[in-house]
Design a protein around this motif. Sequence first.
Motif, short mmCIF file in Angstrom:
data_model
loop_
_atom_site.label_atom_id
_atom_site.label_comp_id
_atom_site.label_asym_id
_atom_site.label_seq_id
_atom_site.Cartn_x
_atom_site.Cartn_y
_atom_site.Cartn_z
N GLU A 99 -1.26 -1.50 -8.80
CA GLU A 99 -1.99 -1.89 -10.02
C GLU A 99 -2.63 -3.22 -10.05
N VAL A 100 -1.62 -4.09 -9.66
CA VAL A 100 -2.02 -5.75 -9.36
C VAL A 100 -3.52 -5.87 -8.56
N ARG A 101 -3.17 -5.09 -7.30
CA ARG A 101 -4.27 -5.19 -6.58
C ARG A 101 -5.57 -4.81 -6.88
N ASP A 102 -5.70 -3.72 -7.66
CA ASP A 102 -6.70 -3.13 -8.43
C ASP A 102 -7.45 -4.05 -9.13
N ASP A 103 -6.58 -4.71 -9.99
CA ASP A 103 -7.05 -5.64 -11.03
C ASP A 103 -7.60 -6.97 -10.40
N LEU A 104 -7.06 -7.33 -9.23
CA LEU A 104 -7.46 -8.58 -8.65
C LEU A 104 -8.90 -8.24 -7.76
N ILE A 105 -9.20 -6.90 -7.48
CA ILE A 105 -10.29 -6.55 -7.00
C ILE A 105 -11.49 -6.80 -7.92
N ARG A 110 -15.71 -9.67 -10.64
CA ARG A 110 -16.51 -10.48 -11.85
C ARG A 110 -16.98 -11.81 -11.53
N LEU A 111 -16.35 -12.36 -10.41
CA LEU A 111 -16.60 -13.74 -9.87
C LEU A 111 -17.86 -13.78 -8.93
N ASN A 112 -18.21 -12.58 -8.75
CA ASN A 112 -19.24 -12.29 -7.65
C ASN A 112 -18.72 -12.79 -6.28
N GLY A 113 -17.45 -12.56 -5.99
CA GLY A 113 -16.92 -12.49 -4.64
C GLY A 113 -16.92 -11.37 -3.70
N GLU A 114 -16.29 -11.85 -2.72
CA GLU A 114 -16.32 -10.76 -1.68
C GLU A 114 -14.63 -10.55 -1.43
N CYS A 115 -14.41 -9.07 -1.34
CA CYS A 115 -12.96 -8.59 -1.37
C CYS A 115 -12.85 -7.47 -0.19
N GLU A 116 -11.94 -7.47 0.65
CA GLU A 116 -11.85 -6.75 1.52
C GLU A 116 -10.23 -6.19 1.61
N GLN A 117 -9.99 -4.98 1.52
CA GLN A 117 -8.65 -4.50 1.47
C GLN A 117 -8.23 -4.04 3.13
N VAL A 118 -7.05 -4.67 3.59
CA VAL A 118 -6.69 -4.27 4.96
C VAL A 118 -5.30 -4.19 4.93
N ASP A 119 -4.77 -3.39 6.24
CA ASP A 119 -3.37 -3.18 6.27
C ASP A 119 -2.88 -4.35 6.86
N GLY A 120 -1.81 -4.86 6.21
CA GLY A 120 -0.92 -5.94 6.79
C GLY A 120 0.42 -5.70 7.16
N PRO A 121 1.24 -6.72 7.49
CA PRO A 121 2.61 -6.45 7.93
C PRO A 121 3.36 -5.95 6.66
N GLU A 125 -3.22 -5.42 1.68
CA GLU A 125 -3.40 -6.78 1.27
C GLU A 125 -4.93 -7.20 1.14
N LEU A 126 -5.08 -8.09 0.55
CA LEU A 126 -6.33 -8.40 0.15
C LEU A 126 -7.20 -9.88 1.00
N HIS A 127 -8.24 -9.77 1.44
CA HIS A 127 -8.97 -10.56 2.14
C HIS A 127 -10.14 -11.13 1.39
N GLN A 141 -14.22 -20.15 -1.36
CA GLN A 141 -12.68 -20.40 -1.33
C GLN A 141 -11.95 -19.27 -0.77
N PRO A 142 -11.72 -19.20 0.44
CA PRO A 142 -11.22 -17.93 1.23
C PRO A 142 -9.54 -17.94 0.88
N SER A 143 -9.01 -16.77 0.59
CA SER A 143 -7.63 -16.49 0.33
C SER A 143 -7.12 -15.21 1.10
N ARG A 144 -6.08 -15.00 1.26
CA ARG A 144 -5.14 -13.83 1.75
C ARG A 144 -4.32 -13.59 0.84
N ILE A 145 -4.18 -12.41 0.00
CA ILE A 145 -3.29 -12.08 -1.03
C ILE A 145 -2.39 -11.18 -0.54
N VAL A 146 -1.34 -11.23 -0.59
CA VAL A 146 -0.19 -10.18 -0.08
C VAL A 146 0.84 -9.89 -1.32
#
Length: 210
Positions: A99-105, A110-121, A125-127, A141-146
């Motif tokens: 649920e939180v991941r969907d909200d973050l996407i 909304r901020l006109n950013g780019e978001c990629e969902q990938v499989d992490g350890p 997770e979101l890049h 601003q790049p971020s990796r959200i786990v």
Amino acid sequence: MALRRRKKQSDETPDEQVADVEVEGVRHSGPWDASERSPGDDPAYIDLGALQVRVRVGLNLEMPVDESDDIGSVVFVTDDSALELRAFAANKSGGLWDEVRDDLILEVERLNGECEQVDGPFGPELHVRVPVQVEGEDGFQPSRIVGIEGPRWLLRATFLGDAGLNPSDEGILMDALRDVIVVRGDEPRLLREALLLTPPSTNTVVLDDE
């Protein structure tokens, strides 16, 4: 706030010991629940209330205060990267990270950013890349959200700086994440309620390189 490790004095009361519990799945190497690990007599651990974190040479630790004078996150900082940790109450059945991941996407869109969902350890997770102004010029601003779910808690880890731009499953910040112990507590909490942190009893801890 820079926190450094100190040796425990002989008259200090040791932390209550918890027998190590084998954990299966994505958390087999941490982060841990307080029922699975305890700092024991490891002087590198700092008690922040809802989180117990292990400091290392090369890491500074910051605890930003929000508008309500609450502390909802702790940030590990290196020369070129940072790791922000936030913990939230979850339900027993899990699934909060979905649920939180969907909200973050949606927020990134909304901020006109780019978001990629990938499989992490730790699973999905979101890049993320969010547009920002840097000295009057357009940048991002790049971020990796786990997201990591444990017994009735969700730990959200956001890698920033070079660790967000060039994600790696190894290194000092990933080690710091795996060392975290989450102290959820037994009291009832609302779903997604932030597990607030408390500053340690001292702002400076003398570090030994030994």
